[in-house]
Design an enzyme around this catalytic site. Structure first.
Site, PDB file in Angstrom:
ATOM      1  N   ASP A  14     -11.940  71.374  16.939  1.00 33.18           N
ATOM      2  CA  ASP A  14     -11.565  71.611  18.336  1.00 33.18           C
ATOM      3  C   ASP A  14     -10.048  71.725  18.488  1.00 33.18           C
ATOM      4  O   ASP A  14      -9.299  70.873  17.993  1.00 33.18           O
ATOM      5  CB  ASP A  14     -12.055  70.463  19.226  1.00 33.18           C
ATOM      6  CG  ASP A  14     -13.564  70.405  19.337  1.00 33.18           C
ATOM      7  OD1 ASP A  14     -14.230  71.386  18.944  1.00 33.18           O
ATOM      8  OD2 ASP A  14     -14.077  69.378  19.825  1.00 33.18           O
ATOM      9  N   LYS A  41     -21.221  70.274  18.621  1.00 28.45           N
ATOM     10  CA  LYS A  41     -22.223  69.422  19.263  1.00 28.45           C
ATOM     11  C   LYS A  41     -23.032  68.621  18.252  1.00 28.45           C
ATOM     12  O   LYS A  41     -23.330  67.451  18.471  1.00 28.45           O
ATOM     13  CB  LYS A  41     -23.157  70.260  20.145  1.00 28.45           C
ATOM     14  CG  LYS A  41     -22.469  70.880  21.352  1.00 28.45           C
ATOM     15  CD  LYS A  41     -23.457  71.402  22.364  1.00 28.45           C
ATOM     16  CE  LYS A  41     -24.186  70.287  23.082  1.00 28.45           C
ATOM     17  NZ  LYS A  41     -23.305  69.433  23.882  1.00 28.45           N
ATOM     18  N   ASN A  44     -20.744  65.932  16.722  1.00 27.40           N
ATOM     19  CA  ASN A  44     -20.478  64.947  17.778  1.00 27.40           C
ATOM     20  C   ASN A  44     -21.632  63.960  17.906  1.00 27.40           C
ATOM     21  O   ASN A  44     -21.444  62.740  17.966  1.00 27.40           O
ATOM     22  CB  ASN A  44     -20.275  65.639  19.123  1.00 27.40           C
ATOM     23  CG  ASN A  44     -18.972  66.396  19.227  1.00 27.40           C
ATOM     24  OD1 ASN A  44     -18.106  66.279  18.369  1.00 27.40           O
ATOM     25  ND2 ASN A  44     -18.838  67.177  20.282  1.00 27.40           N
ATOM     26  N   THR A 216     -28.773  64.863  32.700  1.00 29.20           N
ATOM     27  CA  THR A 216     -27.543  64.095  32.897  1.00 29.20           C
ATOM     28  C   THR A 216     -26.787  64.659  34.095  1.00 29.20           C
ATOM     29  O   THR A 216     -26.688  65.880  34.268  1.00 29.20           O
ATOM     30  CB  THR A 216     -26.663  64.130  31.640  1.00 29.20           C
ATOM     31  OG1 THR A 216     -26.385  65.492  31.283  1.00 29.20           O
ATOM     32  CG2 THR A 216     -27.367  63.445  30.479  1.00 29.20           C
ATOM     33  N   THR A 245     -15.018  66.164  27.787  1.00 30.66           N
ATOM     34  CA  THR A 245     -15.479  66.830  26.563  1.00 30.66           C
ATOM     35  C   THR A 245     -16.293  65.870  25.696  1.00 30.66           C
ATOM     36  O   THR A 245     -15.835  64.791  25.357  1.00 30.66           O
ATOM     37  CB  THR A 245     -14.289  67.348  25.731  1.00 30.66           C
ATOM     38  OG1 THR A 245     -13.474  68.181  26.553  1.00 30.66           O
ATOM     39  CG2 THR A 245     -14.769  68.134  24.530  1.00 30.66           C
ATOM     40  N   ASP A 249     -22.725  64.585  24.488  1.00 29.66           N
ATOM     41  CA  ASP A 249     -23.053  64.275  23.089  1.00 29.66           C
ATOM     42  C   ASP A 249     -23.028  62.772  22.835  1.00 29.66           C
ATOM     43  O   ASP A 249     -23.856  62.240  22.088  1.00 29.66           O
ATOM     44  CB  ASP A 249     -22.081  64.984  22.156  1.00 29.66           C
ATOM     45  CG  ASP A 249     -22.148  66.500  22.277  1.00 29.66           C
ATOM     46  OD1 ASP A 249     -23.236  67.022  22.568  1.00 29.66           O
ATOM     47  OD2 ASP A 249     -21.110  67.157  22.090  1.00 29.66           O
ATOM     48  N   LYS A 282     -10.985  58.754  27.116  1.00 28.97           N
ATOM     49  CA  LYS A 282     -10.027  59.188  26.101  1.00 28.97           C
ATOM     50  C   LYS A 282     -10.151  60.699  25.911  1.00 28.97           C
ATOM     51  O   LYS A 282     -11.183  61.292  26.219  1.00 28.97           O
ATOM     52  CB  LYS A 282     -10.309  58.489  24.763  1.00 28.97           C
ATOM     53  CG  LYS A 282     -10.226  56.975  24.793  1.00 28.97           C
ATOM     54  CD  LYS A 282     -10.598  56.402  23.436  1.00 28.97           C
ATOM     55  CE  LYS A 282     -10.625  54.886  23.442  1.00 28.97           C
ATOM     56  NZ  LYS A 282     -11.067  54.340  22.128  1.00 28.97           N
TER      57      LYS A 282
END
Length: 301
Positions: A14, A41, A44, A216, A245, A249, A282
């Site tokens: 990333d 993904k 993660n 979600t 971000t 996940d 974070k």
């Protein structure tokens, strides 16, 4: 009690840029800062699982390049098994993530080697899937591979979690094989292709044959609906978010890890909500995912 978790999916590096606002078409903005972090993904979710101290295999592909080296090294450091992370002649996948000062993001993904996870490579991994394993898959690998993974997982009596992201059309006969469908509001609307309330969407997805659905809702938590059409709403923690971000996940990995440990669906969703919320405090994805000991300090887990 399940045996282990196997994550089929993407590994990306990333490139994250923080700006005050998202640039408009044709506009040049001065950014605030940038950094590079492991993502994808699949990777993660594997890291999120591992941070609950659960055994997890990552299955995917990276390039035979420096970015691939970084991603594999990071997975090992997070205690994710990488025996079946294959090397490809294609470049390692990358994602370009723009974050504004509200913590919202826009993302462009270049899949690269991730699209090499198919055919013979995929067949080399199916022997890992055993009865009572949990298999997780998303849509950052070829859709034909996703279908094969789902069919093979059900043939081998594994518990299948599908995260239909990024948005793609999924065959209804495939949805019927899914044990838990975990998706956000936008993805849910796309699948049903109708204007409905969140509860109505959850019921519609179950009516398509999915055994359990979790939608979600970001700061609003999550909705859970099972095949008996029973709906529960689970609120989440209130935190000051700086970067969303990877929050989905973190949620999914913590959900799977909790189920592996034998938790009920209700408790697993509560734990997943905590993981998702804490991850937004974070910057970056994997770097922000909480460890189990951090979550235990907040709730009686």
């Amino acid at each position: 009690m399940k045996n282990k978790i196997i994550v089929f999916g993407s590994l990306n590096l990333d490139f994250i840029v923080k700006t005050k606002n998202f640039p408009k078409i044709g506009e040049t903005l001065m950014g605030i800062e940038y950094f590079i972090a492991p993502g994808g993904k699949g990777a993660n979710q594997a890291v999120a699982v591992a941070r609950l101290s659960c055994p997890v295999y990552m299955i995917g592909a990276v390039g035979n390049d420096y970015f691939g080296d970084l991603l594999i090294k990071n997975l090992k450091e997070n205690h994710v098994k990488v025996d079946y992370v294959f090397r490809s002649s294609k470049k390692t996948g990358v994602a370009f993530i723009n974050i504004n000062n509200q913590g919202l993001n826009s993302i462009t993904v270049i899949p690269g080697a991730n699209y090499e996870l198919k055919d013979e490579l995929l067949k080399k991994t199916f022997h890992l899937i055993k009865n009572n394993d949990i298999v997780i898959v998303q849509l950052e690998i070829p859709i034909s591979s996703v279908y094969e993974i789902i069919k093979e997982s059900k043939k081998r009596k594994a518990f299948l979690i599908l995260n239909p992201s990024p948005i793609k059309r999924i065959k209804k006969e495939i949805l019927k094989l899914v044990d838990i469908l975990v998706l956000n509001e936008i993805e849910a609307i796309n699948i049903v292709n109708k204007k409905m309330t969140q509860k109505e969407i959850a019921l519609e997805l179950v009516s398509l044959g999915v055994k359990r659905v979790i939608i979600t809702l970001g700061k609003k938590g999550a909705i859970f609906c099972d095949k008996n059409k029973k709906i529960d709403i689970f609120p989440t923690l209130k935190v000051r978010s700086v970067d969303t971000t990877g929050a989905g996940d973190a949620f999914l990995g913590a959900l799977a890890g909790s189920l592996l440990k034998g938790e009920s669906f209700s408790k697993a969703i509560k734990i997943a909500n905590i993981a998702g919320a804490l991850s937004t405090k974070k910057y970056g994805a994997q770097n922000s995912f909480p460890f189990l000991k951090e979550m235990k300090k907040l709730r009686n887990i």
